[in-house]
Design an enzyme around this catalytic site. Structure first.
Site, PDB file in Angstrom:
ATOM      1  N   GLU A   1      14.318  75.586 -29.523  1.00  0.00           N
ATOM      2  CA  GLU A   1      15.278  74.546 -29.919  1.00  0.00           C
ATOM      3  C   GLU A   1      14.568  73.211 -30.086  1.00  0.00           C
ATOM      4  O   GLU A   1      14.714  72.522 -31.085  1.00  0.00           O
ATOM      5  CB  GLU A   1      16.348  74.441 -28.835  1.00  0.00           C
ATOM      6  CG  GLU A   1      17.345  73.323 -29.045  1.00  0.00           C
ATOM      7  CD  GLU A   1      18.260  73.177 -27.846  1.00  0.00           C
ATOM      8  OE1 GLU A   1      17.797  72.682 -26.789  1.00  0.00           O
ATOM      9  OE2 GLU A   1      19.430  73.579 -27.954  1.00  0.00           O
TER      10      GLU A   1
ATOM     11  N   ASP B   1      31.122  65.727 -31.372  1.00  0.00           N
ATOM     12  CA  ASP B   1      30.216  65.830 -32.519  1.00  0.00           C
ATOM     13  C   ASP B   1      29.437  67.147 -32.470  1.00  0.00           C
ATOM     14  O   ASP B   1      29.673  67.983 -31.588  1.00  0.00           O
ATOM     15  CB  ASP B   1      29.285  64.606 -32.584  1.00  0.00           C
ATOM     16  CG  ASP B   1      28.338  64.515 -31.387  1.00  0.00           C
ATOM     17  OD1 ASP B   1      28.208  65.498 -30.632  1.00  0.00           O
ATOM     18  OD2 ASP B   1      27.730  63.442 -31.200  1.00  0.00           O
TER      19      ASP B   1
ATOM     20  N   GLU C   1      28.025  68.151 -29.341  1.00  0.00           N
ATOM     21  CA  GLU C   1      29.030  68.456 -28.330  1.00  0.00           C
ATOM     22  C   GLU C   1      29.224  67.274 -27.384  1.00  0.00           C
ATOM     23  O   GLU C   1      29.388  67.446 -26.177  1.00  0.00           O
ATOM     24  CB  GLU C   1      28.644  69.749 -27.583  1.00  0.00           C
ATOM     25  CG  GLU C   1      27.974  70.740 -28.538  1.00  0.00           C
ATOM     26  CD  GLU C   1      28.045  72.183 -28.150  1.00  0.00           C
ATOM     27  OE1 GLU C   1      27.349  72.535 -27.209  1.00  0.00           O
ATOM     28  OE2 GLU C   1      28.802  72.931 -28.786  1.00  0.00           O
TER      29      GLU C   1
END
Ligand code: BGC
Length: 356
Positions: free
Chosen positions: A312, A157, A160
């Site tokens: 992130e 996905d 990963e």
């Protein structure tokens, strides 16, 4: 416009290699590559803010990278047609800035980035009102054929993970890419495959009225917002999307804050992702819920560090605090700046304040 607007553009331009590739994050060794997924969203953001040359250079890099590895894509198509396993014959999810395969081990078999890339490439041409350049025709055709041949087989996905599953998010990205190519080239065959994918998702990817993380699971995933925004496998106000977003809010959002990727995510402890907050805000802007969109924008803005860089993820409310330190020891601090975070911020800003 805020300073974060200008700073985000600068971060992206500074970290675009001469080849056109966007590095995922300059300060995080594992991310010194260019991902098709991250890069496609970054190029789209650059188009929205008028930096068409930057977007164009990324698309040129992506096109030449697929062409460099065309034999692998062609062998993959052939293998699938003969019902043979893929082995090493597939396109990687990330390449070096010069378009070569990475030398370190990475879970590379992911299809969503190529669907997203085709969608953003068509958007690029739409936004600059240019016809499809001759040089891109062959690569678009090859990438579409690759996706049309492979979409039924399980792949990793967008996080990963889950190599053995089929993911509605991935299929939505592939759907959007093929649909965009069908509309761009006038080749109805791609639209037929896109429609087949859409029907598959509705039949196998919906449980209890909402989309699920992967076929056979009941869990949710924040990326499922993408099925509507931007991939339009469903309209944003479709009841299935409404139910999916309500579930994401209930299970993955921390009060008025950001979003976890999924409930049992333990990567860096599983914090709140800036790009996902912006993505959900983008969805709300599309359905006209501007106050909610603005709240998410404000949250994303306050996550910038003193230099204006967006990371992130934010490690405030962790799914599993014990898993934070082991990742820091393994790979260092959380990636910052993450170009994809800046890109999603720009996209949300544009959704709320379109350029004149
Ligand atoms: C994420 C991917 C992303 C990559 C580079 C990974 O940790 O799971 O979605 O493409 O980082 O940003």
């Amino acid at each position: 416009m805020t300073d974060l607007f200008h700073h985000s553009i600068e971060v992206i331009l500074t970290n675009q290699a001469p080849s056109g590739a966007y590095i995922a994050s300059p300060n995080f060794p594992a991310y010194r590559y260019s991902w098709f997924r991250d890069g496609a969203f970054i190029a789209y953001a650059m188009d929205l803010v008028g930096e068409h040359d930057s977007a164009r250079r990324f698309h040129d890099w992506a096109a030449s990278t697929v062409l460099r590895h065309a034999e692998k894509a062609e062998r993959a198509i052939e293998r699938i047609q003969r019902s043979k396993p893929l082995g090493d014959d597939y396109l990687h999810t990330r390449y070096t800035l010069d378009g070569h395969e990475g030398s370190d081990d990475w879970p590379n078999f992911q299809l969503d980035g190529f669907g997203t890339w085709l969608w953003t490439l068509a958007e690029h041409l739409r936004l600059i009102a240019d016809p499809l350049p001759f040089l891109w025709q062959e690569v678009i055709n090859l990438t579409s054929s690759y996706l049309a041949a492979l979409w039924r087989i399980p792949c990793l996905d967008l996080w990963e993970e889950h190599l053995d599953k089929i993911h509605p998010y991935t299929l939505a990205a592939v759907y959007a890419g093929l649909r965009a190519v069908g509309e761009l080239t006038g080749d109805a065959g791609w639209l037929v495959t896109a429609e087949e994918i859409r029907r598959f998702v509705l039949e196998h990817g919906v449980q209890g009225g909402h989309l699920v993380k992967y076929v056979g699971s009941e869990a949710t995933d924040a990326s499922l917002v993408g099925a509507a925004t931007p991939y339009r496998l469903l309209p944003p106000d479709d009841p299935i999307m409404r139910a999916t977003v309500a579930r994401i809010e209930a299970n993955l959002r921390h009060q008025a804050g950001g979003l976890h990727r999924y409930a049992d995510d333990t990567y860096y402890g599983g914090g709140e992702w800036v790009l996902l907050a912006a993505w959900l805000g983008w969805y709300y802007a599309e359905v006209g819920e501007r106050a909610r969109a603005r709240e998410l924008l404000a949250w994303a803005e306050t996550q910038a560090d003193e230099e204006g860089n967006l990371p992130e993820q934010i490690p405030h409310t962790l799914n599993d605090p014990r898993m934070f330190q082991p990742w820091v020891e393994r790979w260092g601090p959380i990636a910052c700046p993450l170009l994809w975070s800046h890109a999603m911020y720009l996209i949300l800003l544009h959704a709320l304040h379109p350029a004149p």
